[in-house]
Enzyme design. Sequence first.
Site, PDB file in Angstrom:
ATOM      1  CE  LYS A 175      -1.976   2.841   3.058  1.00 51.42           C
ATOM      2  NZ  LYS A 175      -2.042   4.049   2.212  1.00 51.42           N
ATOM      3  CD  GLU A 250      12.940   3.825  10.548  1.00 52.03           C
ATOM      4  OE1 GLU A 250      13.198   4.894  11.099  1.00 52.03           O
ATOM      5  OE2 GLU A 250      13.474   2.731  10.845  1.00 52.03           O
ATOM      6  CB  CYS A 284      11.790   9.959   9.572  1.00 52.86           C
ATOM      7  SG  CYS A 284      12.611   8.722   8.637  1.00 52.86           S
ATOM      8  CD  GLU A 385       8.782  13.236  12.686  1.00 48.98           C
ATOM      9  OE1 GLU A 385       7.805  12.514  12.914  1.00 48.98           O
ATOM     10  OE2 GLU A 385       9.793  12.845  12.065  1.00 48.98           O
TER      11      GLU A 385
HETATM   12  C1  UN1 Z   1      13.160   8.943   5.724  1.00 48.29           C
HETATM   13  O1  UN1 Z   1      13.182  10.148   5.876  1.00 48.29           O
HETATM   14  O2  UN1 Z   1      12.150   8.300   6.081  1.00 48.29           O
HETATM   15  O3  UN1 Z   1      19.033   9.115   5.333  1.00 48.29           O
HETATM   16  C2  UN1 Z   1      14.233   8.166   5.063  1.00 48.29           C
HETATM   17  C3  UN1 Z   1      18.243   9.722   4.608  1.00 48.29           C
HETATM   18  C4  UN1 Z   1      17.607   8.983   3.455  1.00 48.29           C
HETATM   19  C5  UN1 Z   1      16.433   8.192   3.924  1.00 48.29           C
HETATM   20  C6  UN1 Z   1      15.435   8.978   4.709  1.00 48.29           C
HETATM   21  N1  UN1 Z   1      18.574   8.123   2.844  1.00 48.29           N
HETATM   22  O4  UN1 Z   1      17.942  10.870   4.814  1.00 48.29           O
END
Ligand code: UN1
Length: 495
Positions: A175, A250, A284, A385
Site C-alpha cells: 500500500k 520506522e 524522518c 516532530e
Molecule cells: C526517511 O526520511 O524516512 O538518510 C528516510 C536519509 C535517506 C532516507 C530517509 N537516505 O535521509
Amino acid sequence: MAKKYQNFINGRWCDAIDGETFENRNPADRDDLIGIFPKSNKKDVDEAVKAAREAFKEWRLVPAPQRGQIMKKIGDLMVQRKEQIAREMTREMGKVFTETMGDTQEGIDTAYYADGESRRFFAPSVPSELPNKVAMTTRQPMGVAGVICPWNFPMAIPTWKIFPALTCGNAVVFKPASDVPATGTALVEILLDGGVPPKAINLVHGTGSTVGSPLVEHPDVDVISFTGSSVVGRKIAEACGRDLKRISLELGGKNGQIVMDDANLELAIDGALWGAFGTTGQRCTATSRLIVQEDVHDQFVDMLLERTKKLKLGYGNNEGVDVGPVINEGQRKIIHNYVQIGQKEGARMLCGGQYATDGDLAKGYFYKPTIFTDVTSEMCIAQEEIFGPVVVVIKVKSFDEAISVLNDTAYGLSSSVYTNDVNRAFRAMRDIEAGITYINGPTIGAEAHLPFGGVKDTGNGHREGGWTAYEIFSEWKTLYVDFSGKLQRAQIDNQ
Ligand code: UN1
C-alpha cells in the site's frame, strides 16, 4: 483527460471492487491533476492477500539466487527509467529533481544489494554437543508481507521493504501512501517487467484507514512493515501485538546536529542547511534541532540566516530551485500551527513563519524556511516532530550539555556532531541515544547497505537497510541431523 490508474491484484490491473476513486494533484501546482486512483477497501485487501498466499506456495521454492537475478533486472530497469521516475516523482510529491534522482538511486542500490544478499543468507552451522550429529540453521520466508509506506521517499522506502521481502521468498501486498500512488504504480510495473511472478506482488491504493488497517488486521498476513508517524505506528503495533504478528516500525525523529566551538563552521552550515531544508524538511532524518555551543552561536546563526534567505522556492522540476512545496494543505497547516506555538512559547523567529505565495508559488503548498533561536529544550517546538522546513537553534555551554540536550527527546533516529576533537567525536558516538550518528556530516543521507532505524519512540528495534532488513522478512529454523543410528539424549547421554 486525467490518467486513470488501477490496483494490481491477483495478477491483473483492476479497479477497486466498489468502484470508488480519489484524485492526486501536484503539490507545487494544484491545477495539475496527476491521476485518478482506485479508493480501495477491505474487499480489495482480502483479494490481494488471497493472491499473495497462493503465489507464496511456489515463490518460496525458487532458489534465492534466482530471485536475486530478478532483483538485478529490476535494478537495471530502474537505471533505464531513472530520470522519468524522478521527474514524475517530483511532480507527484514536490521535492526537487536532484533529490528524486537520489531517491530512485537508493532504490537501485537496494535492488543490487538484494541480488548480492540472495547468494549469502548466512546461517551458521555450529557443532552439536553429541557425536555423529550435525546442528545447523537456515532462514525461511515468512509468507505474506504487508508493506505500508510513506510519501516522503516514494521509491526508496518501498524498495527497502519490498526487495528484501521478495528476495527472502515472501509474497507482498503493497500500500503506497495515498499522496504518491503514481510512483508506487511505477515501482510495481518495474517489478513485473523484471520478472516477479504477478501474484507475488499486489498493489492496493487507498488510505490508511480503508486499506492499511484491514491489511494489518488480516489473519493471513505474517509480517507488517510500516514507515510513518509514531502515533500511527503505536496503533499498528497494538493490533499486531494482539495477533502476535511480526512488525517492523520506522517512525518519527527529532534529530539534532551539535556544533561545537572547534567545528569547521562553513561545513556545519552546509550540513545544517541540507539537513534542515532538504526535502523541505520532510524526512524522518531531517535536522530539526541545531545545538550550538555558545562561543560560536551568534556567528553560526548569522551565517545560517544569510544562507537560508538565499534558498529559492519553487517547482522542483525547474532549474535552480532549492526547496519544493510541502506535501499537502493539511501538512502545511500543521507546520504553521507549530510555528505559532513556537512564537507563543517565547522563541525568536528569525525568518519564514509564513506561507510562500509570491507569483506561481500561490498555486502550491509552499512554506518559507523558518529558523527559531532562543529555544529551550522543553519547548514544544524542540520536542515534537514538525516534518517541515522549520529548524530550532538551542544554545549550550558545554559538550556535555550538548549531548544531554540532544538526548532529551522521545525519539532516537539520526544525530550529528560537528567537531574536530577526536575525543569528543568518540564520546558522541558512544553516548548519543540514536540509531545513526554522523561525525562532521548532516543527519540525512543514510546509505542503502547499512542498517537504518532508531531507538526510543522511533521504532521497535528492527533495522531496515543492508543485511538487517533480511532479518525482518525471514524466520530462523534450526535443524538437527543425527547419523549415529541410535537415540542420543541431549543434556543427558553426554554428561
Ligand atoms: C526517511 O526520511 O524516512 O538518510 C528516510 C536519509 C535517506 C532516507 C530517509 N537516505 O535521509
